[in-house]
Design a protein around this motif. Structure first.
Motif, mmCIF file in Angstrom:
data_model
loop_
_atom_site.group_PDB
_atom_site.id
_atom_site.type_symbol
_atom_site.label_atom_id
_atom_site.label_comp_id
_atom_site.label_asym_id
_atom_site.label_seq_id
_atom_site.Cartn_x
_atom_site.Cartn_y
_atom_site.Cartn_z
ATOM 1 N N TRP A 124 0.854 -1.182 0.000
ATOM 2 C CA TRP A 124 0.000 0.000 0.000
ATOM 3 C C TRP A 124 0.893 1.236 0.000
ATOM 4 C CZ3 TRP A 124 0.846 -3.077 4.196
ATOM 5 C CH2 TRP A 124 1.410 -2.479 5.343
ATOM 6 N N GLY A 125 0.289 2.398 -0.055
ATOM 7 C CA GLY A 125 1.080 3.610 -0.023
ATOM 8 C C GLY A 125 0.221 4.855 -0.123
ATOM 9 N N TYR A 126 0.873 6.005 0.014
ATOM 10 C CA TYR A 126 0.197 7.287 -0.157
ATOM 11 C C TYR A 126 1.250 8.342 -0.463
ATOM 12 C CZ TYR A 126 1.594 8.449 4.653
ATOM 13 O OH TYR A 126 2.305 8.692 5.797
ATOM 14 N N VAL A 149 5.134 7.536 0.384
ATOM 15 C CA VAL A 149 5.199 6.498 1.412
ATOM 16 C C VAL A 149 4.775 5.171 0.812
ATOM 17 C CG1 VAL A 149 4.389 5.785 3.686
ATOM 18 C CG2 VAL A 149 4.672 8.217 3.176
ATOM 19 N N PHE A 150 5.548 4.143 1.099
ATOM 20 C CA PHE A 150 5.255 2.808 0.587
ATOM 21 C C PHE A 150 5.221 1.830 1.750
ATOM 22 C CE2 PHE A 150 7.495 5.241 -2.616
ATOM 23 C CZ PHE A 150 6.627 5.157 -3.694
ATOM 24 N N GLY A 151 4.141 1.075 1.817
ATOM 25 C CA GLY A 151 3.958 0.138 2.918
ATOM 26 C C GLY A 151 4.070 -1.305 2.461
ATOM 27 N N GLU A 165 6.101 0.935 6.967
ATOM 28 C CA GLU A 165 5.965 2.025 6.009
ATOM 29 C C GLU A 165 7.303 2.741 5.878
ATOM 30 O OE1 GLU A 165 1.222 3.211 6.372
ATOM 31 O OE2 GLU A 165 2.765 4.631 7.035
ATOM 32 N N GLU A 167 9.197 6.094 4.066
ATOM 33 C CA GLU A 167 8.819 7.404 3.561
ATOM 34 C C GLU A 167 10.019 8.136 2.963
ATOM 35 O OE1 GLU A 167 6.750 11.552 5.139
ATOM 36 O OE2 GLU A 167 6.777 9.763 6.399
ATOM 37 N N GLU A 215 -3.239 10.050 6.117
ATOM 38 C CA GLU A 215 -3.212 9.988 4.663
ATOM 39 C C GLU A 215 -3.972 11.183 4.084
ATOM 40 O OE1 GLU A 215 -2.552 6.079 6.472
ATOM 41 O OE2 GLU A 215 -4.167 7.548 6.623
ATOM 42 N N GLN A 481 -3.831 7.715 -2.129
ATOM 43 C CA GLN A 481 -3.441 6.544 -1.338
ATOM 44 C C GLN A 481 -3.968 5.298 -2.051
ATOM 45 O OE1 GLN A 481 -6.605 7.263 2.160
ATOM 46 N NE2 GLN A 481 -5.471 5.370 2.407
#
Length: 482
Positions: A124-126, A149-151, A165, A167, A215, A481
């Protein structure tokens, strides 16, 4: 009719046949005796003959019934034989199916073993892009890829999960650039039961409305509000452990033990202003807890902190809650007492009736033993504050919606004071040197969020600063996101 019932019926027919034969024999004997004696009357003979005929008829009927029973018995035997064969075939079929299921299960397990490392991984990410133009200082206009940001998560089993996460701030990270690369979250989450779970690692502190829901699609305005950036240092994370859960009546709770603040990171004597615009105010980590929280980056863990948070969501659209964070800190100066502490508490409410969205928050923080630290830094251009606070009230309205398109204008009024009080300052001494911006202000923000869909939003707003008027600005933003 079952085979047992047929045997019972056959036995009854045979018994009746014997009785009829016996009666027929007796009637024949009586008839013969009467004829031999010559004493019987014609009427008597006629009765005996009728009786013999009736018994003979009954005997014939019984013979026919026995014959029918034999035929039914033969048919039943055939059916039973067929049933036995079918049963045997069913058993064979079931055995074959069991073998096939076992083979399929083994194949599925083997396939799962091969693909499970990826099946259990989630991504996931935003991210946010800003354009900020001060209305009085156009030379300070900036465009910034604020964060990407990458999760990465991994589900170990039904109860245990890993979340992380990573960043990147301001697009480029290097020794000569303003950008940073940092780990925002890194923790294991375990569910003990439906009511209680635990986290261990680097996680977000459950404070305010924004910190755990930061987010860009979750808040109004291009940038995060000042109260939940300068007073509550969102995005605020610490390393430690926490327990959390929910109750049947809508009350959620969190308690935890984490790393704390390092007041030795406070800059008492900057030679020039640490920020010249609203964008720098947020980005340059100048607020009391912004500048001193450790984020598990080689954190000094001699002193630990504790927190508790409560949120009630038992009524539709309503959230009411608060949190309290307290703990020992790394001393601001080696010569001050070793029992300096930080305390931060906040209370918040959010109510979403229909198309409306109302929210409000108040936060207050304090440091102890600041008098000793400031006394050892006479003439400091940035003395350590003893207390700081902020509050805001906000209203938004879902003005227009068509499919997933949605427009929501909003209005926010907020006040922040990063230096509400000082201790250890000489009488008459200035705490804000000439040319330095004020650490306190009142800001009115009006704007709108335009959603392409729930995960992509364009934003515009205007912010008017009452004290630091040069900070007033027009903002544009893009947030997403996934």
């Amino acid at each position: 009719m079952s085979r047992g019932q047929m045997k019972y019926t056959s036995f009854n027919l045979a018994a009746r046949a014997l009785l009829v034969l016996a009666a027929l024999g007796n009637a024949g004997a009586s008839l013969a005796a009467s004829a031999a004696s010559g004493k019987s009357s014609p009427a008597t003979v006629k009765k005996l003959e009728a009786k013999v005929d009736d018994l003979s008829q009954q005997l014939a009927e019984l013979r026919q019934q026995l014959q029918d029973m034999k035929q039914q018995n033969a048919t039943l035997a055939t059916q039973q034989q067929q049933t036995a064969q079918q049963t045997q075939q069913t058993v064979v079929t079931q055995q074959q199916l069991q073998t096939e299921v076992a083979a399929a299960t083994q194949a599925a397990q083997q396939a799962q073993a091969k693909i499970s490392p990826w099946e259990n991984v989630s991504l996931w990410g935003y991210g946010e892009i800003y354009y900020a133009r001060p209305t009085r200082r156009s030379d300070l206009t900036r465009a910034d890829l604020a964060r990407a940001v990458f999760g990465i998560g991994y589900q170990f089993d039904d109860k245990t999960r890993f979340n992380s996460e990573f960043e990147i701030e301001h697009a480029i990270t290097s020794a000569s650039d303003v950008g940073e690369f940092e780990v925002e979250q890194f923790y294991v989450d375990h569910k003990f039961n439906d009511k209680i779970s635990a986290k261990a690692g680097l996680f977000l502190i459950p404070a305010g409305l924004l910190n755990e829901n930061h987010e860009p699609t979750n808040f109004y305005g291009v940038q995060r509000n000042f109260v939940e950036t300068l007073i509550i240092p969102s995005t605020w994370r610490e390393g430690g452990v926490q327990l959390y859960g929910d109750t049947d009546f809508g009350l959620g709770w969190n308690v935890g033990l984490t790393t704390g603040l390092d007041l030795s990171k406070w800059n008492f004597s900057p030679t020039s202003p640490q920020y010249q615009s609203a964008l720098e105010l947020i980005n340059n980590s100048v607020a009391p807890m912004q500048a001193t929280h450790q984020e598990l980056a080689g954190a000094n863990a001699q002193k630990l902190s504790q927190f508790v948070a409560l949120n009630y969501r038992g009524l539709p659209g309503l959230t009411v809650g608060g949190s309290y964070f307290t703990g020992g800190v790394v001393r601001s100066i080696p010569d001050v007492p070793n029992n300096e502490r930080v305390n931060l508490w906040e209370t918040h409410v959010r109510y979403q009736p229909g198309k409306w969205d109302f929210s409000a928050l108040y936060a207050h923080g304090s440091f102890t033993h600041t008098a000793e630290a400031n006394a050892l830094n006479p003439g400091a251009t940035n003395p350590l504050p003893a207390s700081f606070y902020g509050w805001y009230a906000q209203a938004a309205y879902n003005l227009w919606q068509s499919g997933e398109y949605r427009v929501a204008p909003f209005l926010r009024y907020e006040r922040y004071n990063m230096a509400a009080s000082y201790e250890g300052i000489a009488a008459g001494a200035s705490t804000t040197p000439d040319g330095f911006p004020s650490p306190r202000d009142t800001v009115v923000t009006i704007g709108a969020n335009f959603y392409l869909n729930p995960k992509v939003v364009f934003k515009i707003d205007y912010q008017r600063f009452k004290v630091n008027r040069d900070f007033s600005r027009i903002d544009l933003g893009l947030g997403l996101q996934f």
